[in-house]
Structures are given as C-alpha cells and as structure tokens.
Design a protein around this motif. Structure first.
Motif, PDB file in Angstrom:
ATOM      1  N   LEU A  90     -16.466   5.789  63.148  1.00 47.75           N
ATOM      2  CA  LEU A  90     -16.989   7.150  63.366  1.00 47.75           C
ATOM      3  C   LEU A  90     -18.463   7.104  63.756  1.00 47.75           C
ATOM      4  N   ILE A 148     -10.107  12.910  65.910  1.00 47.21           N
ATOM      5  CA  ILE A 148     -10.140  11.465  65.669  1.00 47.21           C
ATOM      6  C   ILE A 148      -8.792  11.031  65.121  1.00 47.21           C
ATOM      7  N   TYR A 150     -13.570  15.340  64.021  1.00 51.85           N
ATOM      8  CA  TYR A 150     -14.601  14.317  63.823  1.00 51.85           C
ATOM      9  C   TYR A 150     -15.539  14.635  62.651  1.00 51.85           C
TER      10      TYR A 150
END
Ligand code: CTP
Ligand code: MG
Length: 401
Positions: A98, A111, A182
């Motif tokens: 990340l 994600i 995210y």
C-alpha cells in the motif's frame, strides 16, 4: 475499473513469506517458487490476475534478497508488474504494498489483495469479484468484497477433551482475493499495527474498524499451498480446470546436403547419395517436430534449448533432444493429440521408412504410432529442394491438457 468515478483497481500480491510449514517437508525452495505443472506457484497466481483486464497493475511484494523473481518476471513479461519488498508478517507485507502505491493510487481506488500461495484462482472468480464491486457502486457503495466458500462439513470444537458441534450455518472460509478501498484498508492495517494485533486477512482488519464487506461465493478449490501435499492437490485442480485446454504448434527445419552416404529422418538411417551438413545428426523431421512442440508449449525454440554452440550437441542423436522436449511437455501437464509431418525432398524416397519413423517418434513421445502421420512431397524440381541442394521438413502438433 471503468465504472462511476473511474476508480482504478490495483492488485497487491504478498509473496514475501518464508513458507515455514511447507519447508518442514520441502526445505530447498520457498513455496511460492515451488514448481507446479512447469511454472512456479507465484507465476500461476499472477497469471490469473494478469488475465483480468480490469486490473490496472499488480504489485508483487517480495522477500528481501529474493533471487528467483527476475527469472519469473522475465517469463511473465508483463508491463503491469511492479515490485516492492515485504515485512515480517503478511499484514506488514500488504502494508508495504500500500505504501508503495501511495504516489499512484487515489484514496477511493480499489485494492485487491491475493496470496501468492493461491495458484488455483480462476478467472471467473476474479471477474465475479470485480462484477460485485461494479454492481455495488450503483447503491450505497460497497465497503469491499471477500471471496469465500461456504463450510460444508460438520464443524467440531475440542474443548478440554470434550467435543462440541458448532452450528455451521453462516460459516464461510475466507479466501483471497479480497478487495477494499485504498484509504480504508490502509487505515485499518495501521490501526491493527498500532494495537499490536496480528490479522490473518484484510477483512479482519476492516471488520475492526466497522467496515461491512460482502462475501462473494468462490470456488472451494482456490486452496492455499501451505504444506507439501497441497502442491499435488493444486496440480490436480489446475489440470481439471484446464482439461479442455488445447495448444497448437508448428515447426520447420532445413538442412543442406553435403558429403556422406546417408541421411537420418525420424531417427531412421536412410542410405542416400549425399549426407547432411549439420552440427547434430541433421534430422529435419525431429527438429521440425521439436520446434512445433516447443511452440505449442510457448517455450521458445530448439536453438534456445540446444544451442549449436554447445559441444554436447555435436553429432547428437536428435531422438535424445526429442525426449527432453517430451519431458517438458509432460511437466506442463500436456500430451500430444496428434502430429502431422511433411518431408520436402526430391530424394531419398521415404515411403518404405514411414512406419519406422512414426514408431520412433511415438516411442519418444509416449503416444501410439497412429497419433503420428508422416508424408512427403517433392517440389517439382523448383527451388533449392528441387535442385537437390538440401531437404526440409514441416511439422504441426496439437497438444491437450
Ligand atoms: N507473506 C508475505 N510476507 C510475510 C508472510 C507471508 O508476503 N511476512 C505472504 C506469503 O508469501 C503467502 C501469503 O502471504 O503468499 C499467505 O501467507 P502464508 O500462507 O502464511 O505463507 P507463509 O507465511 O510464507 O507460510 P508459513 O506461515 O507456513 O511460514
Ligand atoms: Mg504465514
């Protein structure tokens, strides 16, 4: 993703584990690089993700000093692959992924996290997850999706030597991929880390911060390779999934005539007014066949595997090369359905040698001679073959998984 506000979908593949449970049986290779039907476990996992066009890029999180990755990356050869390094635990590795994406991903981009150790992920499960995200964006907005399989066995808990039966209604096995926005995922993993909580999947970290993801029913065969015996199970699962896989290949080889009194075709020595100019025995039938097989495997060509410059192949019996190629075919879980071969030559005539040639090739490839057809043609005295300067062969093959 191209829906709504064009939230992009990025994948993170944690592949930095030490595979300690696997290593107790197979200490030499980390499990993500164990060979499964001719490819590493990691390559299979990435292959599935790279086939989904809605995935924008894939970040592979590698162990520090991973020496095997460059070879895998070369084989996969995709511009969508990015890499970073992992941490001590799986959640640290995902977090590093990340952080690596921070300059590229927007807060509301999706994600997808998928374990490198799950090589049996099917394309239909990935698209079911991506479809579920797209559908949810019309409504209240999905907090995320988790691939899962319902528990079908009766579930027991052992407590102080006594057994009790746990009601399995509503129980699922959480698999990967799991997909979250995210910024929320980053916040959830940071929060778990601050509270020194080890989570075993992303959904667990998200649950703690009150996020409500939905489960998407996936195949129960999307297993995680954890112990050595799982590799065999994964191979069987992949073979089932690809049982209808067909691969086609073609090959051509040409050699000039030179001094000598025979040629070798399909492993049969045939008396002739000339010999063959070649580094090996100059068997154009086997060379064309090897190239067709390698082509069908997507595995380069004969020159790459057996270079002219290598003294080991000087005068080599080409049947030895064919058997090596046959082993590569078997390792890839494929078998020959049929081969069709044409020899182009004014002379020698091969009619009486055809069945001996087919028997040789069939023996080396582990098939019945009926699977191999050999025919011949002249070129009506045209070109180099017509002028008796040399001969050629062409081969076509069909392989099935
Ligand atoms: N993983 C990772 N970084 C870690 C630990 C695990 O990227 N520090 C990855 C593994 O490579 C694997 C996935 O997370 O693809 C799932 O973890 P697991 O199956 O537990 O793998 P390992 O930790 O490698 O195995 P073990 O627990 O047996 O040591
Ligand atoms: Mg682990």
């Amino acid at each position: 993703m191209t829906v709504g506000s064009a939230r992009r979908l990025w994948a993170i593949v944690p592949a930095a584990g030490r595979g300690e449970r696997f290593a107790t049986d197979t200490p030499n290779v980390p499990k993500q690089y164990a060979t499964l039907l001719g490819r590493s476990v990691l390559e299979w996992s990435l292959h599935a993700l790279l086939a989904e066009p809605r995935i924008h890029a894939v970040v592979v999180v590698l162990a520090i000093g991973d020496e095997r990755w460059p070879e895998a990356a070369r084989k996969i050869n995709s511009p969508k692959l990015l890499t970073t390094v992992g941490g001590a635990h799986r959640q640290d590795s995902v977090m590093n992924g990340l952080e690596f994406l921070a300059p590229m991903a927007r807060a509301d981009d999706w994600i997808l996290v998928h374990d490198a150790a799950r090589p049996c992920l099917s394309g239909s499960d990935i698209s079911a997850l991506a479809d579920a995200l797209e559908e949810s964006q019309g409504g209240a907005g999905a907090a995320g999706v988790v691939l899962a399989a319902p528990i079908v066995d009766t579930v027991k808990r052992e407590l102080g030597g006594a057994l009790e039966t746990v009601d399995r209604a509503g129980l699922w096995r959480a698999l990967t991929p799991q997909i979250f926005p995210y910024a929320q995922l980053r916040h959830a993993l940071q929060d778990a880390a601050v509270n020194k909580l080890q989570v075993t999947d992303e959904a667990q970290a998200m649950e703690r911060i009150g996020s409500r993801a939905s489960l998407v029913r996936g195949s129960p065969f999307n297993i995680k390779v954890t112990r050595a015996e799982d590799l065999k199970a994964a191979a069987d699962i992949l073979k089932l999934g690809e049982s209808s896989q067909m691969r086609i290949g073609q090959g051509v080889d040409v050699h000039a005539f030179g001094a000598g009194d025979h040629v070798v075709l399909g492993g049969v020595r045939i008396a002739h007014a000339h010999g063959i100019v070649a580094h090996s025995d100059g068997d154009v039938v086997i060379h064309a066949l090897c190239d067709a097989l390698l082509g069908a495997l997507g595995d380069g060509d004969i020159g790459q595997h057996f270079p002219d410059s290598d003294p080991r192949y000087r005068g080599a019996d080409s049947r030895v090369l064919l058997r090596v190629v046959a082993q590569r075919m078997q390792a890839a879980g494929l078998r020959l359905v049929n081969a069709d071969i044409t020899v182009l030559a004014e002379a020698p005539r091969i009619g009486t040698h055809r069945s001996a040639m087919a028997a040789n090739l069939a023996a080396d490839l582990g098939v019945a001679a009926a699977a191999i057809n050999i025919k011949a043609t002249t070129t009506e005295r045209l070109g180099f073959i017509g002028r008796n300067e040399g001969l050629a062969a062409m081969a076509s093959v069909l392989l099935s998984g």
